[in-house]
Design a protein around this motif. Structure first.
Motif, short mmCIF file in Angstrom:
data_model
loop_
_atom_site.label_atom_id
_atom_site.label_comp_id
_atom_site.label_asym_id
_atom_site.label_seq_id
_atom_site.Cartn_x
_atom_site.Cartn_y
_atom_site.Cartn_z
N ILE A 12 0.86 -1.18 0.00
CA ILE A 12 0.00 0.00 0.00
C ILE A 12 0.90 1.24 0.00
O ILE A 12 1.87 1.31 0.77
CB ILE A 12 -0.91 0.03 1.24
N VAL A 13 0.56 2.20 -0.85
CA VAL A 13 1.36 3.41 -1.00
C VAL A 13 0.44 4.63 -1.04
O VAL A 13 -0.79 4.48 -1.19
CB VAL A 13 2.19 3.35 -2.31
N PRO A 14 1.00 5.84 -0.92
CA PRO A 14 0.18 7.03 -1.13
C PRO A 14 -0.41 7.04 -2.55
O PRO A 14 0.18 6.50 -3.49
CB PRO A 14 1.17 8.18 -0.94
N ALA A 15 -1.55 7.66 -2.70
CA ALA A 15 -2.30 7.59 -3.97
C ALA A 15 -1.55 8.22 -5.13
O ALA A 15 -1.82 7.89 -6.29
CB ALA A 15 -3.66 8.28 -3.80
N ASP A 16 -0.58 9.09 -4.87
CA ASP A 16 0.12 9.75 -5.98
C ASP A 16 1.34 8.97 -6.47
O ASP A 16 2.05 9.43 -7.36
CB ASP A 16 0.53 11.17 -5.59
N VAL A 17 1.59 7.79 -5.91
CA VAL A 17 2.74 6.99 -6.34
C VAL A 17 2.40 6.24 -7.62
O VAL A 17 1.34 5.61 -7.74
CB VAL A 17 3.15 5.99 -5.23
N PRO A 40 -6.94 8.42 -0.33
CA PRO A 40 -5.56 8.89 -0.18
C PRO A 40 -4.50 7.81 -0.42
O PRO A 40 -3.30 8.10 -0.33
CB PRO A 40 -5.52 9.36 1.27
N VAL A 41 -4.93 6.58 -0.69
CA VAL A 41 -3.96 5.48 -0.78
C VAL A 41 -4.18 4.69 -2.07
O VAL A 41 -5.19 4.84 -2.76
CB VAL A 41 -4.06 4.53 0.44
N ALA A 42 -3.21 3.84 -2.37
CA ALA A 42 -3.29 2.98 -3.54
C ALA A 42 -2.63 1.65 -3.22
O ALA A 42 -1.79 1.55 -2.31
CB ALA A 42 -2.61 3.63 -4.74
N ALA A 43 -3.00 0.62 -3.97
CA ALA A 43 -2.38 -0.70 -3.83
C ALA A 43 -1.62 -1.00 -5.11
O ALA A 43 -2.12 -0.81 -6.22
CB ALA A 43 -3.44 -1.77 -3.59
N LEU A 44 -0.38 -1.49 -4.96
CA LEU A 44 0.41 -1.94 -6.09
C LEU A 44 0.06 -3.41 -6.34
O LEU A 44 0.16 -4.24 -5.44
CB LEU A 44 1.90 -1.80 -5.80
N VAL A 45 -0.35 -3.71 -7.59
CA VAL A 45 -0.87 -5.04 -7.89
C VAL A 45 -0.37 -5.48 -9.27
O VAL A 45 0.09 -4.67 -10.08
CB VAL A 45 -2.41 -5.08 -7.89
N PRO A 75 6.95 6.13 1.00
CA PRO A 75 6.59 5.17 2.04
C PRO A 75 5.74 4.04 1.47
O PRO A 75 4.96 4.26 0.53
CB PRO A 75 5.81 6.01 3.06
N VAL A 76 5.89 2.85 2.02
CA VAL A 76 5.12 1.70 1.54
C VAL A 76 4.83 0.77 2.70
O VAL A 76 5.66 0.58 3.59
CB VAL A 76 5.90 0.95 0.43
#
Length: 251
Positions: A12-17, A40-45, A75-76
């Motif tokens: 999980i990372v900040p949404a702008d990553v 505000p967040v995003a998942a790398l998939v 941050p992750v």
């Protein structure tokens, strides 16, 4: 045979990553890494076949490389290796349910990375040092040297027990000194279990960027003081595997 596909979640990372264009995921062939955003967040998939076994060494390397590369720039929160969900909706539900907690944790991790200090004794030098320190063990070693194993079995067992206990006590002392001396330069520090009976030190440190150079200098000094007795490795910068994970935050 079905070709149902799911999504492997890395972290999980900040949404702008944004994942880099050359980021490769797990599987064969490697899946394309994308970001699913929610608030505000995003998942790398990346996509993986649901029936495909995961866990090859190459898969673990891909997982770690992606997270460690991300941690170097943002941050992750690592997600436990092997976490696969059915599709984007399941990822969105996870982020929707725990997004605020994820965002708070990411804020706390801003500018921080993990390092691992791992040291292993050189066996010959360690045994020589232990025998120098322990006359009873040295006497046993003299008794069994050059003698058939079947004749000296009892002495060999006692000697092995004495050496094992001495190594454990020395390891505890080394880890205490490492954490006492270098832990104060980190945001947090955690001992790790030994990965070998010859482990001297094994600990993880969460380090703020402002103190990173000071931390690295201290680790180098610690390693130099052990000379040829301990072979010390510094691993990092890494994602904060030992300090936080999305699974822990999601409860």
């Amino acid at each position: 045979m079905t070709d149902e596909r799911g999504l492997f979640i890395y972290g999980i990372v900040p949404a702008d990553v944004e994942p880099t264009a050359d980021a490769e995921g797990v599987g064969e062939p490697p899946g394309e890494v994308t970001a699913i955003r929610q608030g505000p967040v995003a998942a790398l998939v990346s996509e993986v076949p649901l029936e495909a076994p995961l866990g090859r060494p190459a898969d673990l390397v891909a997982y770690q490389q992606l997270l460690d590369g991300t941690a170097a720039v943002a941050p992750v929160l690592p997600v436990r290796f092997g976490t696969v969900v059915t599709g984007p909706d399941a990822v969105a539900d996870l982020l929707d349910a725990h997004g605020d907690r994820f965002a708070d944790a990411l804020d706390d991790l801003e500018g921080q990375v993990q390092y691992v200090v791992h040291g292993r004794y050189e066996e010959a030098e360690l045994i020589a040092a232990l025998l120098d320190e322990n006359p009873a063990a040295a006497d046993l070693a003299d008794q069994v040297r050059g003698q058939p194993e079947e004749v000296t079995r009892e002495q060999r067992i006692r000697l092995g027990e004495m050496i094992s206990q001495a190594v454990e006590l020395r390891r505890e002392a080394e880890n205490r000194e490492l954490l006492d001396r270098i832990g104060e330069l980190a945001v947090s520090a955690l001992p790790r279990p030994p990965s070998s009976e010859l482990d001297a030190v094994n600990a993880a440190f969460l380090v703020d960027a402002d103190r990173e150079e000071e931390f690295l200098d201290a680790v180098e000094e610690f390693a130099e003081q052990r000379g040829e007795l301990v072979r010390t490795r510094l691993l990092g910068p890494l994602a904060p595997y030992d300090f936080v994970s999305a699974h822990e935050l999601a409860g």
